[in-house]
Scaffold this motif. Structure first.
Motif, PDB file in Angstrom:
ATOM      1  N   TRP A 115       0.850  -1.186   0.000  1.00 10.81           N
ATOM      2  CA  TRP A 115       0.000   0.000   0.000  1.00 10.81           C
ATOM      3  C   TRP A 115       0.887   1.237   0.000  1.00 10.81           C
ATOM      4  O   TRP A 115       1.932   1.263   0.648  1.00 10.81           O
ATOM      5  CB  TRP A 115      -0.878   0.036   1.251  1.00 10.81           C
ATOM      6  CG  TRP A 115      -1.918  -1.032   1.325  1.00 10.81           C
ATOM      7  CD1 TRP A 115      -1.733  -2.338   1.680  1.00 10.81           C
ATOM      8  CD2 TRP A 115      -3.323  -0.884   1.074  1.00 10.81           C
ATOM      9  NE1 TRP A 115      -2.915  -3.013   1.651  1.00 10.81           N
ATOM     10  CE2 TRP A 115      -3.918  -2.152   1.292  1.00 10.81           C
ATOM     11  CE3 TRP A 115      -4.122   0.186   0.701  1.00 10.81           C
ATOM     12  CZ2 TRP A 115      -5.291  -2.358   1.147  1.00 10.81           C
ATOM     13  CZ3 TRP A 115      -5.486  -0.015   0.557  1.00 10.81           C
ATOM     14  CH2 TRP A 115      -6.062  -1.276   0.772  1.00 10.81           C
ATOM     15  N   ASN A 116       0.457   2.278  -0.721  1.00  8.45           N
ATOM     16  CA  ASN A 116       1.214   3.524  -0.759  1.00  8.45           C
ATOM     17  C   ASN A 116       0.243   4.698  -0.856  1.00  8.45           C
ATOM     18  O   ASN A 116      -0.719   4.646  -1.631  1.00  8.45           O
ATOM     19  CB  ASN A 116       2.161   3.510  -1.957  1.00  8.45           C
ATOM     20  CG  ASN A 116       3.049   4.733  -2.085  1.00  8.45           C
ATOM     21  OD1 ASN A 116       3.482   5.086  -3.169  1.00  8.45           O
ATOM     22  ND2 ASN A 116       3.364   5.390  -0.971  1.00  8.45           N
ATOM     23  N   ALA A 117       0.473   5.707  -0.043  1.00  5.79           N
ATOM     24  CA  ALA A 117      -0.329   6.935  -0.102  1.00  5.79           C
ATOM     25  C   ALA A 117       0.545   8.057  -0.634  1.00  5.79           C
ATOM     26  O   ALA A 117       1.665   8.245  -0.162  1.00  5.79           O
ATOM     27  CB  ALA A 117      -0.865   7.278   1.278  1.00  5.79           C
ATOM     28  N   PHE A 118       0.049   8.789  -1.625  1.00  2.31           N
ATOM     29  CA  PHE A 118       0.793   9.925  -2.156  1.00  2.31           C
ATOM     30  C   PHE A 118      -0.173  10.922  -2.773  1.00  2.31           C
ATOM     31  O   PHE A 118      -1.348  10.609  -3.021  1.00  2.31           O
ATOM     32  CB  PHE A 118       1.863   9.494  -3.167  1.00  2.31           C
ATOM     33  CG  PHE A 118       1.360   8.668  -4.324  1.00  2.31           C
ATOM     34  CD1 PHE A 118       0.894   9.269  -5.493  1.00  2.31           C
ATOM     35  CD2 PHE A 118       1.372   7.279  -4.260  1.00  2.31           C
ATOM     36  CE1 PHE A 118       0.452   8.517  -6.570  1.00  2.31           C
ATOM     37  CE2 PHE A 118       0.928   6.515  -5.331  1.00  2.31           C
ATOM     38  CZ  PHE A 118       0.475   7.128  -6.493  1.00  2.31           C
ATOM     39  N   ALA A 171      -4.196  10.176  -2.900  1.00  3.39           N
ATOM     40  CA  ALA A 171      -4.663   8.839  -3.285  1.00  3.39           C
ATOM     41  C   ALA A 171      -4.047   7.796  -2.365  1.00  3.39           C
ATOM     42  O   ALA A 171      -2.910   7.942  -1.903  1.00  3.39           O
ATOM     43  CB  ALA A 171      -4.307   8.534  -4.729  1.00  3.39           C
ATOM     44  N   THR A 172      -4.808   6.762  -2.103  1.00  2.90           N
ATOM     45  CA  THR A 172      -4.313   5.550  -1.463  1.00  2.90           C
ATOM     46  C   THR A 172      -4.316   4.457  -2.523  1.00  2.90           C
ATOM     47  O   THR A 172      -5.337   4.231  -3.173  1.00  2.90           O
ATOM     48  CB  THR A 172      -5.215   5.135  -0.288  1.00  2.90           C
ATOM     49  OG1 THR A 172      -5.173   6.151   0.712  1.00  2.90           O
ATOM     50  CG2 THR A 172      -4.754   3.820   0.317  1.00  2.90           C
ATOM     51  N   GLY A 221       2.134  15.103   8.287  1.00  5.38           N
ATOM     52  CA  GLY A 221       1.443  14.429   7.207  1.00  5.38           C
ATOM     53  C   GLY A 221      -0.059  14.409   7.447  1.00  5.38           C
ATOM     54  O   GLY A 221      -0.556  14.845   8.492  1.00  5.38           O
ATOM     55  N   SER A 222      -0.793  13.893   6.468  1.00  4.67           N
ATOM     56  CA  SER A 222      -2.252  13.825   6.556  1.00  4.67           C
ATOM     57  C   SER A 222      -2.701  12.370   6.437  1.00  4.67           C
ATOM     58  O   SER A 222      -2.025  11.560   5.791  1.00  4.67           O
ATOM     59  CB  SER A 222      -2.895  14.632   5.422  1.00  4.67           C
ATOM     60  OG  SER A 222      -2.397  15.960   5.397  1.00  4.67           O
ATOM     61  N   PRO A 223      -3.831  12.019   7.032  1.00  5.01           N
ATOM     62  CA  PRO A 223      -4.332  10.651   6.874  1.00  5.01           C
ATOM     63  C   PRO A 223      -4.598  10.340   5.404  1.00  5.01           C
ATOM     64  O   PRO A 223      -5.102  11.172   4.652  1.00  5.01           O
ATOM     65  CB  PRO A 223      -5.633  10.658   7.681  1.00  5.01           C
ATOM     66  CG  PRO A 223      -5.492  11.804   8.643  1.00  5.01           C
ATOM     67  CD  PRO A 223      -4.683  12.835   7.915  1.00  5.01           C
ATOM     68  N   ALA A 224      -4.250   9.148   4.989  1.00  2.04           N
ATOM     69  CA  ALA A 224      -4.490   8.724   3.606  1.00  2.04           C
ATOM     70  C   ALA A 224      -5.991   8.575   3.365  1.00  2.04           C
ATOM     71  O   ALA A 224      -6.756   8.320   4.295  1.00  2.04           O
ATOM     72  CB  ALA A 224      -3.786   7.402   3.341  1.00  2.04           C
ATOM     73  N   PRO A 225      -6.453   8.752   2.114  1.00  5.05           N
ATOM     74  CA  PRO A 225      -7.869   8.533   1.812  1.00  5.05           C
ATOM     75  C   PRO A 225      -8.336   7.150   2.254  1.00  5.05           C
ATOM     76  O   PRO A 225      -7.596   6.171   2.162  1.00  5.05           O
ATOM     77  CB  PRO A 225      -7.921   8.681   0.286  1.00  5.05           C
ATOM     78  CG  PRO A 225      -6.779   9.584  -0.039  1.00  5.05           C
ATOM     79  CD  PRO A 225      -5.696   9.216   0.934  1.00  5.05           C
TER      80      PRO A 225
END
Length: 327
Positions: free
Chosen positions: A52-55, A62-63, A168-172
């Motif tokens: 899994w990657n959030a960017f 997007a997650t 940072g921010s929480p991933a979708p």
């Protein structure tokens, strides 16, 4: 290579999805490995073979879930699902991210391949499933690499982890399968809001934090470098004070999948390459001489050797871990 939509049962909960076929042997973890800033990188999660990657994309965050499949005589593929406002843009970037543009043909031509020493031939044999990834996201790669300048990897990754958890921010949201705590790295604008005392608290010295700030003020121009050839992008990047040949090479290896950019000035790399190719340690000039026969693919050779599991003997004392937070 073929891109097709993932089966409905996989895609139902996602905002966008695809199934990507690499057209040959493929190892997802080894390909994406250079993009992770250690096993505790908050923007990644590895669950067995699933990554899994959030960017953040130009369209928003997007997650993304990468699930490798195939085997047992089947052609390998990667099922990819994405959630969030940037899901569509993330999916569009996936083939390049997974190494679709990585071209081994020049390296694997018989006349060229026949000249390889045994160590490199063996490394190639073990690297048939390896690709060089291209994220195309310059700021995302540049920030943690600046943090790695002239300090140990342990220090740099500790600092990056601290800052991502703080800013940072929480991933979708991505349904019940998504790992808890996945974090989006700050955008350039958000990084610029990090106060000086937080860089200090993270253990980032004033020289590195000043370089980060200078780079972030040029974030728009930096992101445009993703559309240039790797060597030109690396040269332009070095116009920012504090970004030298090592930093620029480390970035374009990841943003462009550059097969030739060598991290000259690395604390360990020259000795590592020397040990792998000759059994003796060497310096940067010696490393470049050893890699010269593979001009155009020098970083590829380094990545192959690293991926083969080769470990160099210990030649001397390790770099001392500094704690800038005490000063």
């Amino acid at each position: 290579m073929t891109i097709a939509e993932a089966p409905p049962r996989l895609a139902a909960a996602a905002d966008a999805s695809l199934r990507w076929y690499p057209g040959g042997p493929y190892d997802l973890a080894r390909t994406l490995g250079p993009l992770l800033r250690g096993n505790s990188d908050p923007s990644f999660s590895v669950q067995g073979g699933v990554i899994w990657n959030a960017f953040t994309t130009a369209e928003g965050p997007a997650t993304v879930r990468f699930n490798p499949a195939g085997g047992a005589g089947l052609e390998p593929w990667v099922d990819v699902q994405a959630w969030g406002p940037g899901a569509g843009a993330a999916i569009e970037s996936v083939p390049r991210l997974l190494g679709a543009q990585d071209d081994w043909h020049g390296f694997d031509e018989p006349a060229f391949h026949a000249t390889l020493p045994r160590m490199v031939r063996e490394a190639r044999r073990r690297s048939l499933a390896l690709r060089l990834p291209s994220s195309g996201r310059v700021v995302d790669q540049l920030l943690p690499i600046i943090l790695e300048q002239k300090v140990t990897v342990i220090e740099a990754r500790r600092a990056y982890r601290y800052l991502l958890h703080r800013y940072g921010s929480p991933a979708p949201q991505a349904g019940s399968l998504a790992p808890a705590g996945l974090v989006l790295a700050p955008t350039a604008a958000q990084w610029l809001q990090v106060p000086s005392w937080e860089w200090h608290r993270a253990g980032v010295g004033p020289q590195r934090s000043a370089t980060v700030m200078r780079a972030l003020r040029s974030a728009v121009a930096l992101e445009r470098l993703a559309g240039l050839p790797a060597l030109e992008a690396a040269t332009k990047m070095q116009a920012i004070p504090g970004i030298g040949i090592w930093t620029a090479a480390e970035v374009v290896q990841r943003t462009h999948g550059c097969p030739d950019s060598i991290s000259v000035g690395d604390y360990h790399l020259a000795a590592y390459v020397g040990a792998a190719l000759t059994g003796q340690r060497t310096d940067d000039a010696g490393m470049l001489r050893l890699l010269a026969p593979w001009q155009g693919h020098r970083q590829r050779v380094v990545r192959m050797i690293q991926s083969s599991g080769f470990r160099k003997p210990t030649f001397g004392p390790r770099m001392t871990i500094q704690d800038h937070r005490r000063h």
